[in-house]
Design an enzyme around this catalytic site. Structure first.
Site, PDB file in Angstrom:
ATOM      1  N   GLY A 161      -1.200 -16.892  -6.608  1.00 48.03           N
ATOM      2  CA  GLY A 161      -1.784 -17.364  -5.360  1.00 48.03           C
ATOM      3  C   GLY A 161      -0.727 -17.652  -4.310  1.00 48.03           C
ATOM      4  N   ILE A 189      -2.684  -9.489  -5.930  1.00 46.76           N
ATOM      5  CA  ILE A 189      -1.335  -8.927  -5.903  1.00 46.76           C
ATOM      6  C   ILE A 189      -0.917  -8.457  -7.290  1.00 46.76           C
ATOM      7  CG2 ILE A 189       1.095  -9.359  -5.329  1.00 46.76           C
ATOM      8  CD1 ILE A 189       0.205 -11.461  -3.359  1.00 46.76           C
ATOM      9  N   HIS A 194     -22.851  15.036   4.594  1.00 49.34           N
ATOM     10  CA  HIS A 194     -22.637  15.611   3.269  1.00 49.34           C
ATOM     11  C   HIS A 194     -21.445  16.567   3.307  1.00 49.34           C
ATOM     12  CE1 HIS A 194     -23.504  17.197  -0.681  1.00 49.34           C
ATOM     13  NE2 HIS A 194     -23.377  18.427  -0.198  1.00 49.34           N
ATOM     14  N   LYS A 242       0.833  -1.218   0.000  1.00 48.60           N
ATOM     15  CA  LYS A 242       0.000   0.000   0.000  1.00 48.60           C
ATOM     16  C   LYS A 242       0.861   1.259   0.000  1.00 48.60           C
ATOM     17  CE  LYS A 242      -2.661  -2.873  -0.426  1.00 48.60           C
ATOM     18  NZ  LYS A 242      -2.533  -4.329  -0.341  1.00 48.60           N
TER      19      LYS A 242
HETATM   20  P1  FAD Z   1       1.772 -14.445   8.035  1.00 45.85           P
HETATM   21  O1  FAD Z   1       1.528 -13.001   8.006  1.00 45.85           O
HETATM   22  O2  FAD Z   1       2.284 -15.105   6.811  1.00 45.85           O
HETATM   23  O3  FAD Z   1       2.769 -14.700   9.244  1.00 45.85           O
HETATM   24  C1  FAD Z   1       3.308 -15.948   9.508  1.00 45.85           C
HETATM   25  C2  FAD Z   1       4.614 -15.750  10.253  1.00 45.85           C
HETATM   26  O4  FAD Z   1       5.026 -16.997  10.785  1.00 45.85           O
HETATM   27  C3  FAD Z   1       5.757 -15.278   9.372  1.00 45.85           C
HETATM   28  O5  FAD Z   1       6.279 -14.071   9.901  1.00 45.85           O
HETATM   29  C4  FAD Z   1       6.780 -16.405   9.428  1.00 45.85           C
HETATM   30  O6  FAD Z   1       8.116 -15.931   9.431  1.00 45.85           O
HETATM   31  C5  FAD Z   1       6.433 -17.082  10.737  1.00 45.85           C
HETATM   32  N1  FAD Z   1       6.756 -18.503  10.809  1.00 45.85           N
HETATM   33  C6  FAD Z   1       6.289 -19.488  10.008  1.00 45.85           C
HETATM   34  N2  FAD Z   1       6.743 -20.678  10.424  1.00 45.85           N
HETATM   35  C7  FAD Z   1       7.522 -20.442  11.497  1.00 45.85           C
HETATM   36  C8  FAD Z   1       8.278 -21.279  12.345  1.00 45.85           C
HETATM   37  N3  FAD Z   1       8.299 -22.608  12.193  1.00 45.85           N
HETATM   38  N4  FAD Z   1       8.985 -20.722  13.347  1.00 45.85           N
HETATM   39  C9  FAD Z   1       8.974 -19.368  13.531  1.00 45.85           C
HETATM   40  N5  FAD Z   1       8.266 -18.525  12.751  1.00 45.85           N
HETATM   41  C10 FAD Z   1       7.549 -19.066  11.751  1.00 45.85           C
HETATM   42  N6  FAD Z   1      -4.209  -9.060   3.263  1.00 45.85           N
HETATM   43  C11 FAD Z   1      -5.104  -8.101   3.558  1.00 45.85           C
HETATM   44  O7  FAD Z   1      -6.011  -8.343   4.359  1.00 45.85           O
HETATM   45  N7  FAD Z   1      -5.025  -6.853   2.991  1.00 45.85           N
HETATM   46  C12 FAD Z   1      -4.053  -6.537   2.110  1.00 45.85           C
HETATM   47  O8  FAD Z   1      -4.010  -5.405   1.615  1.00 45.85           O
HETATM   48  C13 FAD Z   1      -3.089  -7.525   1.783  1.00 45.85           C
HETATM   49  N8  FAD Z   1      -2.094  -7.241   0.922  1.00 45.85           N
HETATM   50  C14 FAD Z   1      -1.151  -8.194   0.664  1.00 45.85           C
HETATM   51  C15 FAD Z   1      -0.137  -7.880  -0.230  1.00 45.85           C
HETATM   52  C16 FAD Z   1       0.828  -8.809  -0.524  1.00 45.85           C
HETATM   53  C17 FAD Z   1       1.940  -8.456  -1.484  1.00 45.85           C
HETATM   54  C18 FAD Z   1       0.787 -10.091   0.104  1.00 45.85           C
HETATM   55  C19 FAD Z   1       1.863 -11.111  -0.181  1.00 45.85           C
HETATM   56  C20 FAD Z   1      -0.223 -10.420   0.977  1.00 45.85           C
HETATM   57  C21 FAD Z   1      -1.208  -9.471   1.265  1.00 45.85           C
HETATM   58  N9  FAD Z   1      -2.267  -9.752   2.125  1.00 45.85           N
HETATM   59  C22 FAD Z   1      -3.198  -8.800   2.398  1.00 45.85           C
HETATM   60  C23 FAD Z   1      -2.410 -11.072   2.767  1.00 45.85           C
HETATM   61  C24 FAD Z   1      -1.893 -11.028   4.217  1.00 45.85           C
HETATM   62  O9  FAD Z   1      -0.548 -10.628   4.202  1.00 45.85           O
HETATM   63  C25 FAD Z   1      -2.041 -12.377   4.865  1.00 45.85           C
HETATM   64  O10 FAD Z   1      -3.381 -12.810   4.766  1.00 45.85           O
HETATM   65  C26 FAD Z   1      -1.652 -12.326   6.322  1.00 45.85           C
HETATM   66  O11 FAD Z   1      -0.330 -11.875   6.489  1.00 45.85           O
HETATM   67  C27 FAD Z   1      -1.798 -13.696   6.973  1.00 45.85           C
HETATM   68  O12 FAD Z   1      -1.446 -13.603   8.321  1.00 45.85           O
HETATM   69  P2  FAD Z   1      -0.905 -14.872   9.133  1.00 45.85           P
HETATM   70  O13 FAD Z   1      -0.675 -14.385  10.511  1.00 45.85           O
HETATM   71  O14 FAD Z   1      -1.806 -16.023   8.915  1.00 45.85           O
HETATM   72  O15 FAD Z   1       0.484 -15.272   8.444  1.00 45.85           O
HETATM   73  P1  NAD Z   2      -5.018 -14.533  -6.146  1.00 48.29           P
HETATM   74  O1  NAD Z   2      -5.623 -15.822  -5.803  1.00 48.29           O
HETATM   75  O2  NAD Z   2      -5.680 -13.284  -5.733  1.00 48.29           O
HETATM   76  O3  NAD Z   2      -4.825 -14.438  -7.722  1.00 48.29           O
HETATM   77  C1  NAD Z   2      -4.119 -15.383  -8.442  1.00 48.29           C
HETATM   78  C2  NAD Z   2      -4.521 -15.257  -9.905  1.00 48.29           C
HETATM   79  O4  NAD Z   2      -3.624 -16.017 -10.682  1.00 48.29           O
HETATM   80  C3  NAD Z   2      -5.920 -15.781 -10.181  1.00 48.29           C
HETATM   81  O5  NAD Z   2      -6.628 -14.826 -10.918  1.00 48.29           O
HETATM   82  C4  NAD Z   2      -5.663 -17.058 -10.986  1.00 48.29           C
HETATM   83  O6  NAD Z   2      -6.681 -17.342 -11.903  1.00 48.29           O
HETATM   84  C5  NAD Z   2      -4.360 -16.708 -11.677  1.00 48.29           C
HETATM   85  N1  NAD Z   2      -3.550 -17.854 -12.091  1.00 48.29           N
HETATM   86  C6  NAD Z   2      -3.319 -19.012 -11.428  1.00 48.29           C
HETATM   87  N2  NAD Z   2      -2.464 -19.804 -12.130  1.00 48.29           N
HETATM   88  C7  NAD Z   2      -2.141 -19.117 -13.253  1.00 48.29           C
HETATM   89  C8  NAD Z   2      -1.290 -19.384 -14.368  1.00 48.29           C
HETATM   90  N3  NAD Z   2      -0.596 -20.519 -14.456  1.00 48.29           N
HETATM   91  N4  NAD Z   2      -1.201 -18.457 -15.349  1.00 48.29           N
HETATM   92  C9  NAD Z   2      -1.900 -17.296 -15.273  1.00 48.29           C
HETATM   93  N5  NAD Z   2      -2.720 -16.997 -14.232  1.00 48.29           N
HETATM   94  C10 NAD Z   2      -2.826 -17.877 -13.241  1.00 48.29           C
HETATM   95  O7  NAD Z   2      -3.514 -14.622  -5.590  1.00 48.29           O
HETATM   96  P2  NAD Z   2      -2.415 -13.503  -5.349  1.00 48.29           P
HETATM   97  O8  NAD Z   2      -2.684 -12.306  -6.171  1.00 48.29           O
HETATM   98  O9  NAD Z   2      -1.113 -14.221  -5.480  1.00 48.29           O
HETATM   99  O10 NAD Z   2      -2.639 -13.140  -3.833  1.00 48.29           O
HETATM  100  C11 NAD Z   2      -2.578 -14.154  -2.807  1.00 48.29           C
HETATM  101  C12 NAD Z   2      -3.518 -13.845  -1.691  1.00 48.29           C
HETATM  102  O11 NAD Z   2      -3.030 -12.745  -0.951  1.00 48.29           O
HETATM  103  C13 NAD Z   2      -4.895 -13.402  -2.157  1.00 48.29           C
HETATM  104  O12 NAD Z   2      -5.746 -14.493  -2.370  1.00 48.29           O
HETATM  105  C14 NAD Z   2      -5.372 -12.578  -1.019  1.00 48.29           C
HETATM  106  O13 NAD Z   2      -5.996 -13.424  -0.086  1.00 48.29           O
HETATM  107  C15 NAD Z   2      -4.107 -11.999  -0.433  1.00 48.29           C
HETATM  108  N6  NAD Z   2      -3.973 -10.566  -0.826  1.00 48.29           N
HETATM  109  C16 NAD Z   2      -4.933  -9.695  -0.436  1.00 48.29           C
HETATM  110  C17 NAD Z   2      -4.839  -8.373  -0.787  1.00 48.29           C
HETATM  111  C18 NAD Z   2      -5.899  -7.419  -0.329  1.00 48.29           C
HETATM  112  O14 NAD Z   2      -6.668  -7.774   0.553  1.00 48.29           O
HETATM  113  N7  NAD Z   2      -5.978  -6.219  -0.883  1.00 48.29           N
HETATM  114  C19 NAD Z   2      -3.781  -7.914  -1.544  1.00 48.29           C
HETATM  115  C20 NAD Z   2      -2.827  -8.823  -1.940  1.00 48.29           C
HETATM  116  C21 NAD Z   2      -2.929 -10.152  -1.561  1.00 48.29           C
END
Ligand code: FAD
Ligand code: NAD
Length: 466
Positions: A273, A188, A445, A53
């Site tokens: 994904g 993403i 508003h 963001k």
């Molecule tokens: P994580 O945040 O993945 O945390 C897991 C933690 O566990 C990690 O820090 C890892 O190092 C630690 N860990 C794992 N195994 C071990 C171990 N054995 N020992 C010690 N530590 C360990 N979601 C939203 O809601 N809004 C968004 O705008 C959004 N944007 C995103 C953008 C991107 C680019 C990505 C990649 C994801 C985004 N997400 C967003 C998804 C969001 O980041 C995840 O849904 C969220 O972080 C999940 O939280 P979690 O606590 O389950 O796991």
């Molecule tokens: P996603 O599931 O949102 O999108 C993956 C896309 O890749 C899908 O549209 C799928 O059809 C496509 N795809 C799969 N295999 C493919 C292939 N071989 N060739 C071309 N297209 C293919 O997954 P993401 O964007 O990697 O994000 C992962 C997760 O992180 C999301 O599901 C979401 O839960 C979380 N996330 C959330 C936010 C947010 O809340 N704003 C932002 C980023 C990530």
């Protein structure tokens, strides 16, 4: 020498699931240890929600300045086109991450949570060995909360490395690529693809399904699709990626019609994904039942093993930070003796594209038809949207309600700044609002919230401003 410590609760993973669970455990007086191998904050804070963001915001600023340099806007002209130093953008993003990371550390300390920095490995369901810098520590806990999160899915024919990158790599780039190919038009791919396009990168997107953002209904996605067209982003839907060409400087793909595509790329962002992190930490030693690739839980986030709980990305869709946190908070309260179940009516979702999309509850793919009524209000008719130059990209607010009793089933919006409406939408659905509740609520508003009010009035047949 190995040190052994005992605790009431052990949380593994310091992301938005794990750290929130640990803080709530601490608040409730439970002796809690949190194990995190990386920096506190998890995927969301360190390499996900917050960094993405920040980059999206910087890209928006750049684009606004670039437009002002091309032609006067709102009476404002820029004499010189802006330049971007992406290393500095990345650095600025890191300052925000650092600040929030420090905040999480302080909150855990205030809640008296013991934080161990190191990788945890279970030898049985309640015993976890942590390799810390100061040596090995074994924790024996009464309750275990698994919150290990997820990692990006890798395509076997487009493995990460070299110019093929994940979102984590992109968010650490020191220089912008000239040409970016995005594989996967989900959350993403589109959020970051659009941000980089605003920063002047040539972007192409390849999506396997027949529409971008296949999670959302087509009407909701249309304004985003139009933005991509207007900004010369080449989008190939229903296309199959085959891999890199032999020099390794282009992505080869095949369209639905069987035409071959060669898309030159300095970087290839693979965003197809994320998968739960279930390997490398002894899950197999815990006798926990699985649900496909996810850890199986019930509506209390209890796994099949007694007093082992699992939350967040590890347990399935939606993989969203706020879902992980809500589950973490609930599990802490259950361990402390409260009666809780995860029976929320809706989990809001926001896609930070251009324009933004918000969806709460059922959309047209899930609801619609004769049993529902739908009200749509265009942002073009909302004074606040127009005053922010945000009314002309086809945005709207939509409400879907049950015809029989007017219970609101779903609320969606697409448009600039609409992400901030998600709280009101979620509150309405969670509280079981009927259309008349919203109609009878005075909305300030000028505000975008008025568009929600008007969408509801429209569904009742008496919108004022349309
Ligand atoms: P994580 O945040 O993945 O945390 C897991 C933690 O566990 C990690 O820090 C890892 O190092 C630690 N860990 C794992 N195994 C071990 C171990 N054995 N020992 C010690 N530590 C360990 N979601 C939203 O809601 N809004 C968004 O705008 C959004 N944007 C995103 C953008 C991107 C680019 C990505 C990649 C994801 C985004 N997400 C967003 C998804 C969001 O980041 C995840 O849904 C969220 O972080 C999940 O939280 P979690 O606590 O389950 O796991
Ligand atoms: P996603 O599931 O949102 O999108 C993956 C896309 O890749 C899908 O549209 C799928 O059809 C496509 N795809 C799969 N295999 C493919 C292939 N071989 N060739 C071309 N297209 C293919 O997954 P993401 O964007 O990697 O994000 C992962 C997760 O992180 C999301 O599901 C979401 O839960 C979380 N996330 C959330 C936010 C947010 O809340 N704003 C932002 C980023 C990530």
């Amino acid at each position: 020498m190995t040190q052994t410590i005992k605790s009431k609760v052990l949380v593994v993973g310091g992301g938005p699931g794990g750290y929130v669970a640990a803080i709530r455990c601490g608040q409730l007086g439970l002796d809690t240890v949190l194990v995190e191998a990386d920096r506190l904050g998890g995927t969301c804070l360190i390499r996900g929600c917050i960094p993405s963001k920040a980059v999206i915001h910087a890209a928006g600023q750049f684009e606004a300045m670039a437009r002002a340099a091309q032609a006067p806007r709102f009476g404002i002209t820029l004499d010189t086109a802006p330049r971007v130093d992406f290393a500095a953008t990345t650095q600025w993003k890191e300052t925000i991450v650092d600040r929030l990371n420090g905040g999480v550390r302080a909150l855990l300390a205030r809640a008296k949570v013991r934080v161990l920095s190191g990788w945890g490995t279970f030898s049985d369901a309640k015993t976890c060995k942590v390799a810390t810098a100061a040596g090995e520590i074994v924790i024996v806990a009464e309750h275990v909360i698994l919150a290990t999160g997820s990692t990006p899915v890798e395509l076997p024919f487009l493995k990460f490395g070299g110019r093929v990158i994940s979102s984590t790599d992109l968010l650490s780039l020191q220089a912008l690529p000239k040409r970016l190919v995005v594989v996967g038009a989900g959350y993403i791919g589109l959020e970051l693809g659009i941000a980089l396009r605003k920063l002047g990168v040539e972007v192409s997107i390849v999506e396997a399904q027949s529409q971008i953002l296949p999670l959302y209904d087509a009407k909701l996605v249309e304004p985003v699709r139009r933005w991509l067209d207007r900004h010369a982003v080449a989008v190939y839907v229903g296309a199959k990626v085959l891999g890199l060409n032999s020099p390794g400087d282009a992505v080869e793909a095949e369209t639905q019609q069987g035409d071959k595509l060669t898309l030159p790329a300095d970087r290839v962002l693979v965003t197809v994904g994320r998968q739960p992190l279930t390997h490398g930490w002894g899950l197999e030693a815990m006798a926990v039942a699985m649900d496909g690739c996810f850890v199986k839980i019930d509506d209390r986030c209890a796994t099949s093993t007694s007093n082992v709980w699992a939350i967040g990305d590890l347990v399935g869709e939606p993989m969203l930070a706020h879902k992980a946190s809500a589950q973490g908070e609930m599990v802490a309260e259950i361990i402390a003796g409260k009666r809780r179940r995860f029976d929320v009516r809706a989990i809001p979702a926001i896609c930070f594209t251009e324009p933004e999309i918000v969806s709460v509850g059922q959309d047209l793919n899930a609801a619609g038809g004769d049993a529902t009524i739908v009200g749509v209000f265009p942002l073009q008719a909302n004074g606040r949207a127009l005053s922010m130059d945000a009314g002309d990209d086809g945005g709207f607010v939509r409400v879907i309600a049950r015809k029989s009793d007017h219970l609101v089933l779903g609320i969606q919006a697409v448009g600039q700044h609409v992400s901030e409406l998600s709280g009101e939408f979620a509150t309405a659905i969670e509280m079981g609002a009927v259309l008349e509740d919203i109609a009878g609520t005075i909305h300030a508003h000028p505000s975008l919230g008025e568009a929600f009010h008007e969408a509801v009035l429209k569904s009742l047949g008496h919108a004022i401003h349309i």
